[in-house]
Design a protein around this motif. Structure first.
Motif, PDB file in Angstrom:
ATOM      1  N   UNK A   1       0.838  -1.190   0.000  1.00  0.00           N
ATOM      2  CA  UNK A   1       0.000   0.000   0.000  1.00  0.00           C
ATOM      3  C   UNK A   1       0.874   1.240   0.000  1.00  0.00           C
ATOM      4  N   UNK A   2       0.403   2.276  -0.689  1.00  0.00           N
ATOM      5  CA  UNK A   2       1.102   3.568  -0.676  1.00  0.00           C
ATOM      6  C   UNK A   2       0.522   4.381   0.468  1.00  0.00           C
ATOM      7  N   UNK A   3       1.391   4.801   1.363  1.00  0.00           N
ATOM      8  CA  UNK A   3       0.935   5.480   2.573  1.00  0.00           C
ATOM      9  C   UNK A   3       1.587   6.847   2.698  1.00  0.00           C
ATOM     10  N   UNK A   4       0.932   7.720   3.431  1.00  0.00           N
ATOM     11  CA  UNK A   4       1.528   8.991   3.834  1.00  0.00           C
ATOM     12  C   UNK A   4       2.098   8.756   5.219  1.00  0.00           C
ATOM     13  N   UNK A   5       3.427   8.785   5.334  1.00  0.00           N
ATOM     14  CA  UNK A   5       4.047   8.350   6.576  1.00  0.00           C
ATOM     15  C   UNK A   5       5.203   9.245   6.973  1.00  0.00           C
TER      16      UNK A   5
END
Length: 211
Positions: free
Chosen positions: A146-150
């Protein structure tokens, strides 16, 4: 727009409910049957609503009733918080923005938010600075790929889109889709995840000259 009679309000409510439930407008026959009208009376009632600006009608189509564009957009879309750049987790939790972005209601739930991308971290995945990223707030640990904002540092203000990849022993890799940037290895317990990417929106601006 002009005021409606009580019967016109009832007809408009019927048309609205029908479109919402069926994804298409009712026919004149269906309107007539619902209200005990003849075909001609149903047609006259619909034309009155069109004339007053509450409905629009296409030419020569059986199910051609729709709402005016502004109202149609309002019915089909809903606002979500919009940030000018990658937001911090605190900004998201506190909804620290006065801007909103209108998106289809199917993705506009209370966990959705959006921001304008500034990072180059996902360039090779086609996510470019200036694009609008739409995410849902993180619920537990992200799933693989998954592409996450982290955030992967002590400063949660520095958040970036990266691909999540667990590698075992409580660790994960945050992988950029950009050959000029390195992979970050983090302890999953230290990972701050603000959201998971669901959609990307892009505006095309054609060149106005060749100079």
């Amino acid at each position: 727009m002009k005021d409606l009679t009580e019967r016109q309000k009832e007809i408009l409510s019927f048309v609205s409910s029908y479109i919402l439930e069926n994804g298409k407008s009712p026919t004149l026959r269906e309107i007539g049957e619902s209200f005990g009208f003849s075909h001609n009376a149903a047609r006259d009632a619909v034309l009155a609503l069109v004339k007053k600006g509450y409905l629009e009608k296409g030419a020569n189509e059986i199910r051609s009733l729709s709402f005016p564009l502004d109202e149609r957009l309002e019915r089909e879309n809903a606002p979500i918080p919009f940030f000018g750049k990658e937001p911090s987790l605190k900004s998201i939790e506190e909804n620290n923005t006065e801007e909103v972005l209108y998106v289809p209601r199917r993705i506009a739930d209370s966990n959705a938010f959006a921001f304008r991308v500034t990072s180059e971290s996902m360039r090779n995945a086609g996510i470019l600075p200036g694009d609008i990223a739409i995410l849902r707030k993180a619920d537990g640990m992200p799933r693989n790929d998954e592409i996450i904002l982290a955030s992967y540092s002590d400063d949660e203000e520095k958040m970036e889109l990266r691909r999540f990849h667990p590698i075992g022993n409580g660790y994960a890799e945050l992988i950029p889709d950009n050959d000029t940037m390195g992979i970050i290895k983090v302890m999953q317990s230290n990972l701050i995840t603000a959201g998971v990417l669901t959609h990307i929106r892009r505006s095309y601006e054609p060149h106005t000259s060749w100079t």
